[in-house]
Design an enzyme around this catalytic site. Structure first.
Site, PDB file in Angstrom:
ATOM      1  N   ASN A 134       0.808  -1.224   0.000  1.00 56.61           N
ATOM      2  CA  ASN A 134       0.000   0.000   0.000  1.00 56.61           C
ATOM      3  C   ASN A 134       0.843   1.276   0.000  1.00 56.61           C
ATOM      4  O   ASN A 134       0.310   2.372   0.004  1.00 56.61           O
ATOM      5  CB  ASN A 134      -0.908  -0.014   1.229  1.00 56.61           C
ATOM      6  CG  ASN A 134      -0.155  -0.488   2.452  1.00 56.61           C
ATOM      7  OD1 ASN A 134       1.083  -0.483   2.474  1.00 56.61           O
ATOM      8  ND2 ASN A 134      -0.878  -0.899   3.472  1.00 56.61           N
TER       9      ASN A 134
ATOM     10  N   HIS B 266      -6.288   8.032   8.986  1.00 52.36           N
ATOM     11  CA  HIS B 266      -4.967   8.134   8.338  1.00 52.36           C
ATOM     12  C   HIS B 266      -5.083   8.077   6.828  1.00 52.36           C
ATOM     13  O   HIS B 266      -4.095   8.064   6.108  1.00 52.36           O
ATOM     14  CB  HIS B 266      -4.051   7.024   8.831  1.00 52.36           C
ATOM     15  CG  HIS B 266      -4.279   5.687   8.186  1.00 52.36           C
ATOM     16  ND1 HIS B 266      -5.526   5.132   8.030  1.00 52.36           N
ATOM     17  CD2 HIS B 266      -3.400   4.798   7.645  1.00 52.36           C
ATOM     18  CE1 HIS B 266      -5.407   3.965   7.435  1.00 52.36           C
ATOM     19  NE2 HIS B 266      -4.139   3.736   7.192  1.00 52.36           N
TER      20      HIS B 266
HETATM   21  N1  LIG Z   1      -2.917   9.923  -2.293  1.00 52.09           N
HETATM   22  C1  LIG Z   1      -2.892   8.570  -2.291  1.00 52.09           C
HETATM   23  N2  LIG Z   1      -3.463   7.908  -1.255  1.00 52.09           N
HETATM   24  C2  LIG Z   1      -3.416   6.582  -1.258  1.00 52.09           C
HETATM   25  C3  LIG Z   1      -2.830   5.825  -2.287  1.00 52.09           C
HETATM   26  N3  LIG Z   1      -2.952   4.503  -1.993  1.00 52.09           N
HETATM   27  C4  LIG Z   1      -3.577   4.449  -0.810  1.00 52.09           C
HETATM   28  N4  LIG Z   1      -3.868   5.690  -0.354  1.00 52.09           N
HETATM   29  C5  LIG Z   1      -4.467   6.079   0.919  1.00 52.09           C
HETATM   30  O1  LIG Z   1      -3.482   5.927   1.906  1.00 52.09           O
HETATM   31  C6  LIG Z   1      -4.007   5.254   3.028  1.00 52.09           C
HETATM   32  C7  LIG Z   1      -2.870   4.427   3.549  1.00 52.09           C
HETATM   33  O2  LIG Z   1      -3.328   3.472   4.394  1.00 52.09           O
HETATM   34  P1  LIG Z   1      -2.512   2.175   4.900  1.00 52.09           P
HETATM   35  O3  LIG Z   1      -3.492   1.495   5.796  1.00 52.09           O
HETATM   36  O4  LIG Z   1      -2.184   1.404   3.677  1.00 52.09           O
HETATM   37  O5  LIG Z   1      -1.331   2.674   5.634  1.00 52.09           O
HETATM   38  C8  LIG Z   1      -5.171   4.446   2.483  1.00 52.09           C
HETATM   39  O6  LIG Z   1      -6.184   4.296   3.437  1.00 52.09           O
HETATM   40  C9  LIG Z   1      -5.652   5.247   1.305  1.00 52.09           C
HETATM   41  O7  LIG Z   1      -6.715   6.076   1.657  1.00 52.09           O
HETATM   42  C10 LIG Z   1      -2.226   6.543  -3.358  1.00 52.09           C
HETATM   43  O8  LIG Z   1      -1.658   5.963  -4.305  1.00 52.09           O
HETATM   44  N5  LIG Z   1      -2.285   7.900  -3.317  1.00 52.09           N
HETATM   45 MN   LIG Z   2       0.727   2.842   6.332  1.00 55.14          MN
END
Ligand SMILES: Nc1nc2c(ncn2[C@@H]2O[C@H](COP(=O)(O)O)[C@@H](O)[C@H]2O)c(=O)[nH]1
Ligand SMILES: [Mn+2]
EC number: 6.5.1.8
Length: 478
Positions: free
Chosen positions: A221, A397
């Site tokens: 992620n 987050h």
């Molecule tokens: N701007 C972006 N936001 C993104 C992307 N891929 C995921 N996300 C967001 O980040 C959080 C990270 O959460 P985690 O649990 O993996 O730490 C996730 O919830 C998305 O909302 C991206 O490519 N660009």
């Molecule tokens: Mn994370």
């Protein structure tokens, strides 16, 4: 009760163990565990099943909901770990707060919050609007407890999101395709001195993960994203941060890579969800490791940002020849969303000193926090508001997952082009087709209701809205 996986350990030889899937069956859990254990350990004399602390699972009984490890013996006394704090596996019900009116929340995530609320020592569980189910524990969640549960923080200890300024006023207009093509070599080990870089963060230890991983985004992620400013909502706070319309910024989401997993693996070697009570001599030892991973993750985000700046704005500086390389761009904010920190929280009428576990939750006591949406959605900078009591000093987050990874491999095939060029006009670099599919914008909830849920609850206000320009996941250059 749905199927669950437990670990079965031989009481008198803990190196012998196996994973057992318990599915709904006319047999009791006691019968299933003994039948499988006799088979696996080739010992027909096995006759007793212990829960942690030596509590006996009686004949005809099912396992309590949260038990994930049992010890089987043939009549000898229990030899497993000591009882959990409060001397019992029976848990207490904690308060569960949900910050969500508009955001989609999967029922399974709510069940996970309730289950976690029954763990001994847990006083408050806060499901933020990005709440979604994890494999065992909820994500998008803050859990306040008397002591510490390392498994609730997950394996990526220290994961977080930082925002950097690449340029307050780029000289020419931003061209996503051109910028994307300049991002190269970022999955290769960094050529500079990792020990010198880590020393900038007070880290004098070394680990097996430094040379290959430090300064790389990592798969899954994680991402690094160049962004422009779509809208400034709070002029005063934006000015304090130095965020301006027309600037080019960089969001970096990454953590402690395999260092964090190695720390969790050490804690969970004999039990899958161990509890470290507040007065345990092991708590300070665990916190040393935890804090190390948190600092390593900060150093990692900064090095990713440093390398990206070198790609976009190559300078004469050659990191491999620099004895003491430093971050050479302005960091605006950096928040850790997988960690445990101590806070005072009033539960009922009583103030408690509690350890707040954040598994995908931004701290709300350290100023502005990023809340990324997805690579096809906006990301927000949020100013925490309120006294932090309802939300355990935590904010969402991100937007949070809407769909699990497997679901995204089913259904109509989506072309690579439509996944690498988003409806926001941004470009995605992800040369792993599975990851490209699993991390598509549709995999995530919409960020707007997530923000609105928190604003309406009085726990934050909006500061800046960012638009993705280039999202870097990974290249296959080797
Ligand atoms: N701007 C972006 N936001 C993104 C992307 N891929 C995921 N996300 C967001 O980040 C959080 C990270 O959460 P985690 O649990 O993996 O730490 C996730 O919830 C998305 O909302 C991206 O490519 N660009
Ligand atoms: Mn994370």
């Amino acid at each position: 009760m749905p199927s669950r996986v437990i670990t079965v350990i031989l009481n008198y030889n803990h190196s012998k163990r196996f994973a057992l899937v318990i599915s709904p069956s006319p047999q009791t859990d006691h019968e299933i565990i003994l039948r499988e254990a006799r088979n696996k350990f080739r010992d027909k004399r096995l006759s007793s099943v212990f829960l942690v602390g030596g509590v006996i699972l009686a004949q005809g009984e099912h396992l309590p909901e949260l038990v994930s490890t049992v010890w089987v013996g043939k009549g000898e006394p229990y030899c497993g770990p000591p009882p959990v704090a409060h001397g019992s596996v029976a848990a207490f019900d904690a308060e569960v707060h949900l910050v969500s009116l508009k955001s989609y929340i999967d029922d399974k995530a709510i069940d996970q919050c309730k289950s976690v609320g029954r763990l001994p020592g847990v006083k408050l569980v806060v499901g933020l609007p990005d709440l979604h189910p994890g494999s065992r524990f909820p994500i998008g969640c803050a859990i306040a407890a008397d002591g510490v549960y390392p498994s609730l923080i997950g394996s990526d200890v220290g994961c977080g999101i930082a925002l950097y300024e690449l340029s307050a006023r780029p000289k020419s207009s931003v061209n996503p395709t051109k910028l994307a093509s300049s991002l190269r070599g970022l999955d290769e080990p960094w050529s500079g001195s990792v020990s010198a870089w880590l020393s900038n963060y007070g880290i004098t230890r070394s680990s097996a993960f430094d040379a290959g991983s430090l300064g790389t985004v990592g798969a899954g992620n994680h991402f690094a994203e160049l962004c422009s400013v779509e809208r400034i909502v709070d002029e005063t706070v934006a000015a304090q941060l130095g965020v301006v319309v027309g600037g080019l910024y960089l969001l970096v989401h990454t953590g402690s890579r395999s260092l964090g997993s190695s720390i969790l693996a050490a804690e969970t070697a004999t039990e899958s969800n161990p509890y470290i009570p507040p007065d345990s001599a092991h708590l300070p030892e665990y916190l040393v490791e935890h804090d190390y991973a948190v600092r390593w993750a900060v150093a990692n985000r900064d090095l990713v940002a440093h390398r990206i700046k070198q790609c976009i704005m190559p300078s004469s500086l050659d990191d491999s020849a620099d004895a003491q390389p430093q971050l050479d761009l302005k960091k605006i904010v950096d928040v850790t969303h997988n960690s445990v920190t101590k806070h005072t929280l009033t539960i009922g009428d009583t103030a408690h000193e509690l350890w707040v576990h954040r598994k995908g939750a931004a701290p709300a006591d350290q100023g502005v926090a990023p809340c990324p949406g997805s690579r096809g959605d906006f990301s927000w900078l949020l100013q925490p508001t309120g006294d932090g009591q309802y939300n355990a000093h935590s904010l969402a987050h991100g937007a949070g997952r809407r769909y699990g990874r497997n679901v995204l491999h089913t259904g109509t095939k989506i072309s690579k082009e439509s996944l690498t060029n988003t409806s926001m006009g941004s470009v995605v670099i992800c040369e792993d087709p599975d990851l490209l599919l699993e991390e598509q914008p549709n995999a995530y909830k919409s960020v707007m209701p997530v923000f609105e849920d928190m604003e309406e609850r009085g726990i934050c206000k909006g500061v800046v809205v960012l638009r993705p320009v280039v999202t870097y996941k990974m290249r296959k250059e080797r």
